[in-house]
Design a protein around this motif. Structure first.
Motif, PDB file in Angstrom:
ATOM      1  N   HIS A   1     -25.354  11.590 -61.003  1.00 10.06           N
ATOM      2  CA  HIS A   1     -26.213  12.700 -60.576  1.00 10.06           C
ATOM      3  C   HIS A   1     -26.920  12.349 -59.263  1.00 10.06           C
ATOM      4  O   HIS A   1     -27.006  13.179 -58.357  1.00 10.06           O
ATOM      5  CB  HIS A   1     -27.217  13.027 -61.682  1.00 10.06           C
ATOM      6  CG  HIS A   1     -28.039  14.226 -61.433  1.00 10.06           C
ATOM      7  ND1 HIS A   1     -27.524  15.492 -61.470  1.00 10.06           N
ATOM      8  CD2 HIS A   1     -29.344  14.364 -61.097  1.00 10.06           C
ATOM      9  CE1 HIS A   1     -28.489  16.361 -61.189  1.00 10.06           C
ATOM     10  NE2 HIS A   1     -29.604  15.688 -60.956  1.00 10.06           N
ATOM     11  N   PHE A   2     -27.426  11.113 -59.164  1.00  7.20           N
ATOM     12  CA  PHE A   2     -28.090  10.673 -57.932  1.00  7.20           C
ATOM     13  C   PHE A   2     -27.122  10.747 -56.751  1.00  7.20           C
ATOM     14  O   PHE A   2     -27.454  11.283 -55.693  1.00  7.20           O
ATOM     15  CB  PHE A   2     -28.630   9.250 -58.093  1.00  7.20           C
ATOM     16  CG  PHE A   2     -29.112   8.648 -56.807  1.00  7.20           C
ATOM     17  CD1 PHE A   2     -30.316   9.045 -56.242  1.00  7.20           C
ATOM     18  CD2 PHE A   2     -28.357   7.686 -56.134  1.00  7.20           C
ATOM     19  CE1 PHE A   2     -30.760   8.505 -55.035  1.00  7.20           C
ATOM     20  CE2 PHE A   2     -28.789   7.146 -54.941  1.00  7.20           C
ATOM     21  CZ  PHE A   2     -29.996   7.553 -54.392  1.00  7.20           C
ATOM     22  N   TRP A   3     -25.915  10.210 -56.923  1.00  7.81           N
ATOM     23  CA  TRP A   3     -24.941  10.201 -55.835  1.00  7.81           C
ATOM     24  C   TRP A   3     -24.527  11.619 -55.457  1.00  7.81           C
ATOM     25  O   TRP A   3     -24.416  11.960 -54.282  1.00  7.81           O
ATOM     26  CB  TRP A   3     -23.729   9.357 -56.216  1.00  7.81           C
ATOM     27  CG  TRP A   3     -22.684   9.308 -55.153  1.00  7.81           C
ATOM     28  CD1 TRP A   3     -21.420   9.810 -55.217  1.00  7.81           C
ATOM     29  CD2 TRP A   3     -22.809   8.737 -53.839  1.00  7.81           C
ATOM     30  NE1 TRP A   3     -20.758   9.579 -54.033  1.00  7.81           N
ATOM     31  CE2 TRP A   3     -21.589   8.928 -53.174  1.00  7.81           C
ATOM     32  CE3 TRP A   3     -23.838   8.091 -53.165  1.00  7.81           C
ATOM     33  CZ2 TRP A   3     -21.370   8.497 -51.869  1.00  7.81           C
ATOM     34  CZ3 TRP A   3     -23.617   7.668 -51.871  1.00  7.81           C
ATOM     35  CH2 TRP A   3     -22.400   7.868 -51.236  1.00  7.81           C
ATOM     36  N   TYR A   4     -24.303  12.462 -56.459  1.00  8.07           N
ATOM     37  CA  TYR A   4     -23.912  13.850 -56.194  1.00  8.07           C
ATOM     38  C   TYR A   4     -25.022  14.575 -55.427  1.00  8.07           C
ATOM     39  O   TYR A   4     -24.757  15.241 -54.420  1.00  8.07           O
ATOM     40  CB  TYR A   4     -23.611  14.573 -57.507  1.00  8.07           C
ATOM     41  CG  TYR A   4     -23.182  16.001 -57.291  1.00  8.07           C
ATOM     42  CD1 TYR A   4     -21.845  16.309 -57.023  1.00  8.07           C
ATOM     43  CD2 TYR A   4     -24.100  17.046 -57.335  1.00  8.07           C
ATOM     44  CE1 TYR A   4     -21.439  17.613 -56.804  1.00  8.07           C
ATOM     45  CE2 TYR A   4     -23.703  18.356 -57.112  1.00  8.07           C
ATOM     46  CZ  TYR A   4     -22.375  18.637 -56.853  1.00  8.07           C
ATOM     47  OH  TYR A   4     -21.973  19.929 -56.627  1.00  8.07           O
ATOM     48  N   ASP A   5     -26.255  14.437 -55.892  1.00  2.66           N
ATOM     49  CA  ASP A   5     -27.373  15.101 -55.208  1.00  2.66           C
ATOM     50  C   ASP A   5     -27.532  14.598 -53.774  1.00  2.66           C
ATOM     51  O   ASP A   5     -27.823  15.371 -52.867  1.00  2.66           O
ATOM     52  CB  ASP A   5     -28.686  14.873 -55.956  1.00  2.66           C
ATOM     53  CG  ASP A   5     -28.811  15.730 -57.191  1.00  2.66           C
ATOM     54  OD1 ASP A   5     -27.953  16.621 -57.407  1.00  2.66           O
ATOM     55  OD2 ASP A   5     -29.770  15.528 -57.952  1.00  2.66           O
ATOM     56  N   LEU A   6     -27.341  13.320 -53.576  1.00  2.00           N
ATOM     57  CA  LEU A   6     -27.498  12.733 -52.250  1.00  2.00           C
ATOM     58  C   LEU A   6     -26.416  13.234 -51.290  1.00  2.00           C
ATOM     59  O   LEU A   6     -26.703  13.566 -50.148  1.00  2.00           O
ATOM     60  CB  LEU A   6     -27.441  11.207 -52.356  1.00  2.00           C
ATOM     61  CG  LEU A   6     -27.792  10.427 -51.111  1.00  2.00           C
ATOM     62  CD1 LEU A   6     -29.247  10.665 -50.721  1.00  2.00           C
ATOM     63  CD2 LEU A   6     -27.555   8.947 -51.349  1.00  2.00           C
TER      64      LEU A   6
ATOM     65  N   SER B   1     -26.395  17.492 -50.950  1.00  3.78           N
ATOM     66  CA  SER B   1     -27.672  18.120 -50.650  1.00  3.78           C
ATOM     67  C   SER B   1     -27.588  18.931 -49.362  1.00  3.78           C
ATOM     68  O   SER B   1     -26.873  18.577 -48.427  1.00  3.78           O
ATOM     69  CB  SER B   1     -28.760  17.053 -50.512  1.00  3.78           C
ATOM     70  OG  SER B   1     -29.959  17.627 -50.088  1.00  3.78           O
ATOM     71  N   THR B   2     -28.335  20.009 -49.318  1.00  7.83           N
ATOM     72  CA  THR B   2     -28.438  20.772 -48.071  1.00  7.83           C
ATOM     73  C   THR B   2     -29.439  20.101 -47.135  1.00  7.83           C
ATOM     74  O   THR B   2     -29.531  20.461 -45.974  1.00  7.83           O
ATOM     75  CB  THR B   2     -28.889  22.219 -48.358  1.00  7.83           C
ATOM     76  OG1 THR B   2     -30.129  22.183 -49.058  1.00  7.83           O
ATOM     77  CG2 THR B   2     -27.845  22.958 -49.162  1.00  7.83           C
ATOM     78  N   ASP B   3     -30.166  19.119 -47.656  1.00 11.63           N
ATOM     79  CA  ASP B   3     -31.145  18.376 -46.867  1.00 11.63           C
ATOM     80  C   ASP B   3     -30.444  17.226 -46.146  1.00 11.63           C
ATOM     81  O   ASP B   3     -30.441  16.082 -46.600  1.00 11.63           O
ATOM     82  CB  ASP B   3     -32.252  17.851 -47.785  1.00 11.63           C
ATOM     83  CG  ASP B   3     -33.336  17.093 -47.046  1.00 11.63           C
ATOM     84  OD1 ASP B   3     -33.353  17.147 -45.801  1.00 11.63           O
ATOM     85  OD2 ASP B   3     -34.173  16.459 -47.704  1.00 11.63           O
ATOM     86  N   LYS B   4     -29.815  17.516 -45.024  1.00 13.44           N
ATOM     87  CA  LYS B   4     -29.077  16.493 -44.271  1.00 13.44           C
ATOM     88  C   LYS B   4     -30.018  15.445 -43.683  1.00 13.44           C
ATOM     89  O   LYS B   4     -29.612  14.330 -43.394  1.00 13.44           O
ATOM     90  CB  LYS B   4     -28.250  17.141 -43.157  1.00 13.44           C
ATOM     91  CG  LYS B   4     -27.200  18.113 -43.674  1.00 13.44           C
ATOM     92  CD  LYS B   4     -26.250  17.440 -44.631  1.00 13.44           C
ATOM     93  CE  LYS B   4     -25.253  18.440 -45.185  1.00 13.44           C
ATOM     94  NZ  LYS B   4     -24.538  17.963 -46.338  1.00 13.44           N
ATOM     95  N   GLU B   5     -31.288  15.798 -43.522  1.00 12.30           N
ATOM     96  CA  GLU B   5     -32.255  14.832 -43.006  1.00 12.30           C
ATOM     97  C   GLU B   5     -32.483  13.697 -44.001  1.00 12.30           C
ATOM     98  O   GLU B   5     -32.823  12.592 -43.604  1.00 12.30           O
ATOM     99  CB  GLU B   5     -33.576  15.530 -42.688  1.00 12.30           C
ATOM    100  CG  GLU B   5     -33.489  16.477 -41.516  1.00 12.30           C
ATOM    101  CD  GLU B   5     -34.796  17.210 -41.280  1.00 12.30           C
ATOM    102  OE1 GLU B   5     -35.793  16.910 -41.960  1.00 12.30           O
ATOM    103  OE2 GLU B   5     -34.806  18.083 -40.410  1.00 12.30           O
ATOM    104  N   ARG B   6     -32.271  13.955 -45.284  1.00 12.59           N
ATOM    105  CA  ARG B   6     -32.448  12.922 -46.303  1.00 12.59           C
ATOM    106  C   ARG B   6     -31.473  11.764 -46.060  1.00 12.59           C
ATOM    107  O   ARG B   6     -31.860  10.596 -46.084  1.00 12.59           O
ATOM    108  CB  ARG B   6     -32.238  13.535 -47.688  1.00 12.59           C
ATOM    109  CG  ARG B   6     -32.473  12.595 -48.836  1.00 12.59           C
ATOM    110  CD  ARG B   6     -32.284  13.301 -50.156  1.00 12.59           C
ATOM    111  NE  ARG B   6     -32.506  12.428 -51.273  1.00 12.59           N
ATOM    112  CZ  ARG B   6     -32.157  12.709 -52.514  1.00 12.59           C
ATOM    113  NH1 ARG B   6     -31.598  13.869 -52.791  1.00 12.59           N
ATOM    114  NH2 ARG B   6     -32.376  11.863 -53.481  1.00 12.59           N
ATOM    115  N   LEU B   7     -30.208  12.100 -45.804  1.00 14.90           N
ATOM    116  CA  LEU B   7     -29.223  11.051 -45.502  1.00 14.90           C
ATOM    117  C   LEU B   7     -29.557  10.349 -44.195  1.00 14.90           C
ATOM    118  O   LEU B   7     -29.410   9.127 -44.080  1.00 14.90           O
ATOM    119  CB  LEU B   7     -27.821  11.656 -45.420  1.00 14.90           C
ATOM    120  CG  LEU B   7     -27.098  11.847 -46.739  1.00 14.90           C
ATOM    121  CD1 LEU B   7     -25.784  12.576 -46.515  1.00 14.90           C
ATOM    122  CD2 LEU B   7     -26.866  10.539 -47.441  1.00 14.90           C
TER     123      LEU B   7
END
Length: 128
Positions: free
Chosen positions: A81-86, A89-95
């Motif tokens: 779930h963590f890997w999938y969410d990462l 995610s639509t939050d590209k700034e997170r990566l």
């Protein structure tokens, strides 16, 4: 800025509170630190226990330090779930924050990007 200046000049308690708040870490940085720790743990788990294959969305594992730095080993950690969410995610700034957080996070992301996904388990009556 004018409002902050008035607070600084209001009294010593306000001045000290503002000085303290200036030293605090933004919440985004705390989330990035959390994500970075989890990413490094996931990368090591993929390398050592999953034969270099990233987890499926519903995969779980038994891992230590997942929730915080001092956490003991815990079963059913939702690594998939963590890997999938990462990665979805639509939050590209997170990566991007993780890539820029530290070298270990950047290396973990680069390693995981080279890994192939685990194959789905066969389902149905004829599955073996």
């Amino acid at each position: 800025k004018e409002r902050l200046q008035r607070l600084r000049n209001f009294d010593d308690a306000s001045k000290n509170a503002l000085a303290y708040l200036a030293t605090c870490v933004f919440r985004e940085d705390v989330r990035a630190a959390h994500d970075a720790r989890k990413l490094k743990i996931l990368s090591a788990h993929v390398r050592d226990h999953l034969d270099g294959k990233v987890p499926r969305q519903n995969d779980v594992a038994t891992l230590a330090r997942w929730d915080d730095e001092d956490a003991r080993e815990r079963e059913d950690v939702p690594i998939g779930h963590f890997w999938y969410d990462l990665t979805h995610s639509t939050d590209k700034e997170r990566l991007q924050r993780l890539r820029n957080f530290d070298d270990a996070s950047k290396n973990a992301l680069e390693y995981l990007a080279t890994c192939e996904p685990r194959k789905s388990k066969p389902r149905g009556r004829r599955a073996k």
